[in-house]
Motif scaffolding. Structure first.
Motif, short mmCIF file in Angstrom:
data_model
loop_
_atom_site.label_atom_id
_atom_site.label_comp_id
_atom_site.label_asym_id
_atom_site.label_seq_id
_atom_site.Cartn_x
_atom_site.Cartn_y
_atom_site.Cartn_z
N MET A 1 -101.24 -43.26 34.85
CA MET A 1 -100.30 -42.26 35.23
C MET A 1 -99.27 -42.38 36.53
N LYS A 2 -98.17 -42.21 36.27
CA LYS A 2 -97.18 -42.60 37.54
C LYS A 2 -97.42 -41.61 38.46
N LYS A 3 -97.40 -42.12 39.88
CA LYS A 3 -97.63 -41.61 40.96
C LYS A 3 -96.52 -40.32 41.28
N THR A 4 -95.29 -40.56 40.77
CA THR A 4 -94.33 -39.54 40.87
C THR A 4 -94.70 -38.23 40.02
N VAL A 5 -95.35 -38.29 38.88
CA VAL A 5 -95.52 -37.32 37.83
C VAL A 5 -97.00 -36.64 38.65
N GLU A 164 -106.58 -41.79 30.82
CA GLU A 164 -104.95 -41.59 30.69
C GLU A 164 -104.65 -40.55 29.61
#
Length: 409
Positions: A1-5, A164
């Protein structure tokens, strides 16, 4: 999962969940499953100007060892340092965040009788402290994936892929969009409109009827209101206690429930699953329960104390909520209760009473709010459930038809 999300999710919990204010202390309770996310959440709380952020870690395997090897007396003893820690919380009233990632079967095999007796011994000692904090601090329950939990939901996937997929489900149902705070503001406004409609009806009773055999009538407290989404502390601080949430809920009148209701999803209680069960009420009390799995545990649940067999909540959730439409069985009350109408056995909510801020907790309970050491939600909603409101002026108003809202706002 993207760290920004994930960062956006952490910001949502800090800013819209507990709504950290400058100078407030924060307490985070979390398992060991997502330490990197906990670090993000701590940082977001500090960015919101928290004075101090503390983390308390929990690990189910250690609790199982305690119950295997410690004596019941040792486990039931409330040490002086435990009281001192809680008394500090009474003094500072920290924003409290619960990050749930537990294994639905995590306590399977434990001595449930021993666990119940320990809780029954400790709770009366701690109850006055808990009561003194009631409605005075912002709190939020949110979730992060745990490996065992993810594999329970997605048993056919490798652990990494299952984690995920669970992240994706949590973020989707929690409305982590490009602007999650704005998404929650719009969602809260929708829930508030529905609660306003319900509160204007003057509901005396709710009648639940389903083609699965459910036929239950529950009496309402005249002074109680439906609530949904965000709440306020007695000091006026706005917060969102559950991320996600889809419910409009109220506290029913203690002692006013007649009939039988069938659960439509498993219930995770004390780390084990109770499945395919029913509850029959007389004079408001659960007098008969049946379960295909963990019958004894269900019986123990409703006998934990005098109030454990009475209702503390009625919650309305349509079958077309985002969580329901995900078609996932989460085996987790935070999510499953927001996929279906549900009831709760045990403690009711004093803040559902009009003008509760000018009443004592005891006065609210005298008006019909149930008191108990437990609050256990169980799901009863499905596509075949109808709900009617019987109003104080003699009308019958459809509330749900075939599991969905019967009115628009």
């Amino acid at each position: 999962m993207k760290k920004t999300v994930l960062r956006s999710y952490a910001r949502l919990i800090a800013r819209a969940g507990v709504n950290v204010q400058k100078g407030q202390e924060v307490l985070i309770r979390a398992g060991l499953d997502q330490p990197e996310f906990v670090r993000m959440l701590v940082e977001e709380c500090y960015r919101a100007k928290a004075k101090r952020v503390r983390v308390e870690w929990d690990y189910e395997p250690l609790r199982k060892l305690d119950y295997r090897y410690c004596s019941q007396t040792a486990l039931a003893t409330v040490e002086d340092w435990e009281k001192a820690k809680l008394e500090h919380r009474v003094e500072v009233l920290p924003c409290t965040i619960f990050l749930d990632s537990f294994d639905p079967d995590g306590m399977k095999g434990i001595n449930q009788e021993k666990m119940a007796k320990v809780e029954q011994k400790r709770f009366p000692i701690l109850k006055p402290i808990f009561d003194s904090m009631e409605n005075k601090y912002p709190w939020c329950i949110a979730a992060v994936p745990g490996a065992a939990w993810a594999k329970k939901i997605f048993p056919e996937l490798p652990k990494g892929k299952a984690m995920e997929k669970l992240w994706e489900a949590i973020l989707y149902t929690s409305r982590v969009t490009e602007d999650p705070v704005a998404a929650w503001e719009a969602h809260n406004a929708e829930l508030e409109k529905r609660c306003d409609y319900l509160n204007a009806l003057g509901i005396a009773e709710l009648h639940y009827k389903g083609d699965n055999g459910t036929d239950l009538t529950v009496g309402m407290i005249p002074e109680a209101i439906f609530m949904g989404g965000g709440e306020r502390t007695l000091g006026g601080q706005f917060f969102n206690p559950n991320i996600p949430t889809e419910e409009c809920f109220t506290t029913p009148m203690r002692g006013k429930a007649e009939g039988i209701v069938y659960a439509t999803k498993p219930l995770s209680y004390s780390g084990e699953l109770i499945e395919n069960f029913s509850v029959r009420f007389e004079n408001g009390k659960a007098v008969e329960v049946h379960a295909e799995k963990n019958q004894a545990l269900l019986e123990k649940m409703i006998s934990m104390d005098e109030g454990a067999a009475y209702l503390g909540e009625c919650a309305l959730v349509p079958v077309n909520s985002p969580i329901a439409e995900s078609a996932l069985l989460f085996y987790n009350t935070l999510f499953d209760e927001n996929a279906a109408c549900h009831l709760a056995l045990g403690m009711g909510f004093a803040n559902t009473i009009r003008g509760f801020e000018n009443k004592t907790l005891e006065e609210c309970r005298q008006m019909g709010v149930n008191d108990s050491m437990n609050h256990e939600d169980f799901m009863i909603g499905y596509e075949g459930l109808d709900i009617d409101a019987l109003t104080r002026d003699g009308r019958t108003v459809p509330i749900f038809r075939r599991g969905k809202w019967a009115f628009e706002v």
